[in-house]
Design an enzyme around this catalytic site. Structure first.
Site, short mmCIF file in Angstrom:
data_model
loop_
_atom_site.label_atom_id
_atom_site.label_comp_id
_atom_site.label_asym_id
_atom_site.label_seq_id
_atom_site.Cartn_x
_atom_site.Cartn_y
_atom_site.Cartn_z
N SER A 11 31.13 11.43 -40.26
CA SER A 11 30.04 10.74 -40.24
C SER A 11 29.38 10.50 -41.68
O SER A 11 28.49 9.46 -41.74
CB SER A 11 28.78 11.37 -39.51
OG SER A 11 28.68 12.63 -39.99
N ASP B 30 18.12 17.90 -41.33
CA ASP B 30 19.30 17.49 -41.53
C ASP B 30 19.42 17.30 -43.07
O ASP B 30 19.05 16.59 -43.64
CB ASP B 30 19.66 16.05 -41.07
CG ASP B 30 20.90 15.70 -41.08
OD1 ASP B 30 21.80 16.27 -42.34
OD2 ASP B 30 21.37 14.47 -40.70
N HIS C 134 23.71 14.56 -44.10
CA HIS C 134 23.58 13.11 -44.28
C HIS C 134 22.61 12.80 -45.30
O HIS C 134 21.90 13.31 -45.83
CB HIS C 134 23.27 12.58 -42.69
CG HIS C 134 24.41 12.88 -41.78
ND1 HIS C 134 24.25 14.19 -40.80
CD2 HIS C 134 25.68 12.69 -41.54
CE1 HIS C 134 25.13 14.47 -40.12
NE2 HIS C 134 26.15 13.75 -40.64
#
Length: 314
Positions: A52, A293, A296
């Site tokens: 990702s 998060d 990312h």
């Protein structure tokens, strides 16, 4: 734009993270130019292969490039594991292939890959390489998925049952070896460019850049200004292993070293400003840092710098 990375859309109001650029010592990077990049890609397939984080870099590249293409001359073809952005007038594509462990694994489904255990075929890249081998420019990454506990090995010659278990680093070394064998036998540098992107840092422990504090990337609005800062989210043994593997490939692979420059960017993660697919509990909502998060990266943001390095290298 992925809802996982669209931080402003999901409520982030401070936008300073968008405007930092990377200035190396002793040289100036080539200034980004979308038209010039398309000329480099004319008649070619550029493919990002990985997890990702690499998908985020692919999205960044598409966003950086698409604005100069008329609406009726571009298209996006989603195909689950392989997604393709096409620019008709340049006869070029910018693609993403989901292959988080590079070799064949039980995590190869781009949607349903959150599994209790990871099983890989450490000697088999054929499933993925059959899709990436015809690309002209390849951008690979692999790191964080190897940091999530032991990995079971299922050798191609054994059909029944995973026969042994290894820690993530040793399993990654086997997978990198199988990938390197493909590069060694299949890549002719004059015909195909191959890049490997180094590990993307995480920022889970604020005590590492602010001793005595308890937190993570949540509510961080400025970069770390300590030159040479290195957090525990970047694993040196893994980096040394990757360096060893790549060193045997010579000019067949160019390294895009994003690790140190991204270490400074504790401000660049989505934290709470993204879509979460699982329902958050009242306890989590009361403590935003608990579900932030810090892996990312918001877009626009840090991955744009990584793509400027690719532009510079091409």
């Amino acid at each position: 734009m992925s809802d996982q990375l669209a931080c402003h859309k999901h409520g982030r109001s401070d936008l300073r993270y968008r405007y930092w650029r990377w200035q190396p010592h002793g040289c100036n990077l080539k200034r980004w130019n979308a038209t010039e990049m398309w000329e480099k890609l004319r008649g070619k397939r550029l493919m990002f292969v990985g997890d990702s984080l690499n998908r985020g870099q692919w999205i960044s590249m598409v966003c950086l490039l698409q604005s100069v293409i008329p609406a009726n001359k571009k298209s996006m073809t989603p195909n689950a594991q392989l997604t393709i952005f096409r620019a008709e007038e340049y006869n070029a594509t910018v693609e993403f292939l989901w292959a988080p462990l590079l070799v064949e694994s039980n995590s190869d489904d781009p949607v349903n890959h959150r599994l209790a255990e990871r099983i890989i075929r450490p000697d088999s890249v054929l499933k993925h390489s059959s899709q990436w081998e015809h690309a002209d420019i390849l951008v690979f990454n692999s790191y964080l998925w190897w940091r999530q506990g032991p990995v079971k090995l299922l050798w191609s010659s054994k059909e029944n049952g995973a026969c042994e278990k290894l820690d993530g680093l040793r399993a990654m070394e086997l997978a990198m070896g199988a990938w390197a064998d493909w590069v060694e036998t299949k890549v002719i540098p004059q015909k195909k460019r191959v890049f490997f992107v180094t590990m993307s840092p995480t920022h889970f422990w604020s005590q590492e850049w602010e001793p005595g504090s308890e937190g993570n990337c949540y509510n961080q609005m400025t970069p770390i200004n300590l030159e040479g800062y290195w957090g525990s989210g970047s694993d040196l043994p893994s980096m040394r292993m990757v360096d060893k593997v790549l060193s045997h490939l010579g000019s067949k692979v160019s390294v895009i070293n994003i690790t140190q420059l991204s270490e400074y960017r504790k401000d660049g993660h989505p934290s709470i400003y993204r879509k979460f697919w699982e329902t958050l509990s009242p306890q989590q909502l009361a403590n935003p840092a608990s579900y932030s998060d810090c892996i990312h990266w918001c877009l626009p943001g840090v991955p744009d710098v990584w793509n400027e390095l690719i532009f510079h290298s091409l």
